[in-house]
Design an enzyme around this catalytic site. Structure first.
Site, PDB file in Angstrom:
ATOM      1  N   ASP A 100      21.852 -32.710 -26.049  1.00  0.00           N
ATOM      2  CA  ASP A 100      20.513 -33.283 -25.915  1.00  0.00           C
ATOM      3  C   ASP A 100      20.498 -34.804 -25.800  1.00  0.00           C
ATOM      4  O   ASP A 100      19.421 -35.415 -25.876  1.00  0.00           O
ATOM      5  CB  ASP A 100      19.636 -32.829 -27.081  1.00  0.00           C
ATOM      6  CG  ASP A 100      19.077 -31.430 -26.848  1.00  0.00           C
ATOM      7  OD1 ASP A 100      18.830 -31.089 -25.670  1.00  0.00           O
ATOM      8  OD2 ASP A 100      18.878 -30.686 -27.820  1.00  0.00           O
ATOM      9  N   ASP A 160      17.632 -24.938 -21.820  1.00  0.00           N
ATOM     10  CA  ASP A 160      17.029 -26.251 -22.091  1.00  0.00           C
ATOM     11  C   ASP A 160      17.841 -27.389 -21.463  1.00  0.00           C
ATOM     12  O   ASP A 160      17.314 -28.434 -21.090  1.00  0.00           O
ATOM     13  CB  ASP A 160      16.953 -26.537 -23.597  1.00  0.00           C
ATOM     14  CG  ASP A 160      16.663 -25.321 -24.458  1.00  0.00           C
ATOM     15  OD1 ASP A 160      17.034 -24.212 -24.052  1.00  0.00           O
ATOM     16  OD2 ASP A 160      16.073 -25.491 -25.536  1.00  0.00           O
TER      17      ASP A 160
END
Ligand code: GLY
Length: 377
Positions: A100, A160
């Site tokens: 991320d 994601d």
């Protein structure tokens, strides 16, 4: 194209509220609000990946940069740089950082460099891109998700991560070194083959054998269960494949975005309110406004790309966003956040809360409709 009144009204209310809440929270990096409507703070280093390493820590800075572009007020850039400065120290701790870093650094250092040419931000962006590229498993063609937090997840990749690829494309654009973009493309190709189902829906987590690269199985992740369709995951896929298309021009990515978009279109309820999972039971009627805002952003990018042919996607994006703007938003000062009724995961206890990335994607999508600011991904 003239901007519709509901968009202009929402933007005006956002400007008024953020003028106050940005000062109130200037030294924080918020994630969600508490029972009094006050933002929490993730500025401290914690060893478990929460705190300063928490994956959503770029969205507060990103929101402030959006307001900087919207209003021209230098103060927003100053407050955004408080987060950017803090996030640099995560590299020293290192273990908390994961796939991320795209979310964390694109919306802080990445935007700073893009908008102001800040040389220090450039170093941060390239450092983060190297870390992300280093997570690539060449035999499986995927970027590994998370770290060793839940037993053996060395072979896991998640939908994601399609959003984090923007950091790699950006690093290649800046350095003229195609290695970063090549990693992004190889990951995106794997996601087409291993995550997107025949009906256009996407699974959340896929487990690979990290030694051979063979796909083992999919896991339910944050959705209702294995084989279901977590709506925020569909949104990450739709928007993420648009990002890959925008950076590469590869039609396979556009076609995949269309497949996901069409699957979602067939499942969006008439009132435009998005459940946590398109395949969840009717009761309890759990919602996720955060996935809704991301999905709207993906639809608007697809519509921009397809022009006249994309009207159905423009209408879908507007329908979702209008439902949020008119029925799921708190524009008052009772709550530091705007978007309400966000959910972390179907099986978590955090339902119908606020989450700072919902606000970021809500404002970003309104900016797309009003033609304000730049593309940060
Ligand atoms: N990327 C994690 C989430 O959407 O909750």
């Amino acid at each position: 194209m003239t901007t519709e009144k509901w968009v202009l009204d929402a933007l005006e209310k956002i400007r008024k509220k953020l003028e106050i809440t940005s000062e109130k929270n200037k030294d924080k990096i918020p994630y969600k609000t508490d029972e009094n409507g006050d933002y929490d703070d993730n500025s401290d280093i914690r060893d478990d990946g929460s705190g300063l390493d928490w994956w959503t820590n770029g969205f507060w800075g990103g929101t402030l940069w959006r307001m900087y572009e919207d209003t021209g007020k230098e103060r927003y850039a100053e407050i955004a740089r408080i987060s950017e400065e803090k996030l640099k120290s995560c590299f020293d701790n290192f273990y908390g950082l994961n796939h991320d870093v795209g979310f964390m650094y694109m919306l802080t250092a990445g935007v700073d460099y893009r908008l102001t040419g800040n040389k220090d931000s450039l170093k941060t962006v390239l450092r983060a891109a190297n870390l992300l590229a280093g997570r690539f498993n060449p035999v499986g063609g995927y970027i590994r998700a998370w770290n060793d937090m839940w037993g053996n997840n060395v072979g896991w990749a998640i939908i994601d991560c399609m959003m984090n690829l923007s950091l790699l494309y950006y690093a290649s654009e800046i350095t003229h070194d195609p290695r970063f973009a090549n990693v992004a493309r190889l990951h995106a190709n794997t996601v087409i083959d291993c995550f997107v189902r025949k009906d256009g829906s996407c699974c959340h987590i896929v487990e690979f054998d990290p030694d051979t690269g063979k796909r083992i199985k999919s896991l339910g992740g944050q959705g209702f269960g294995t084989g279901s369709s977590w709506t925020r995951g569909q949104a990450w896929g739709l928007y993420g494949f648009m990002i890959s298309y925008i950076h590469t021009g590869d039609k396979r990515y556009l076609d995949t975005a269309v497949r996901i978009a069409d699957y979602c279109l067939a499942n969006i309820p008439d009132n435009g309110i998005i459940p946590i999972d398109f395949r969840q039971p009717a009761e309890p009627a759990l919602e996720d406004s955060c996935g809704a805002c991301i999905m709207a952003g993906g639809y608007l990018e697809l519509a921009r790309e397809l022009g006249e042919k994309g009207k159905v996607y423009l209408d879908a994006g507007k329908k979702i966003l209008k439902a949020i703007a008119e029925t799921r938003c708190d524009y008052s000062l009772d709550c530091d956040a705007f978007v309400q009724n966000c959910s972390v995961a179907y099986h978590s206890n955090d339902h119908h809360i606020t989450m700072n990335y919902a606000d970021y994607f809500f404002i970003e999508a309104l900016h797309k409709l009003a033609d304000i600011g730049s593309f940060y991904w």
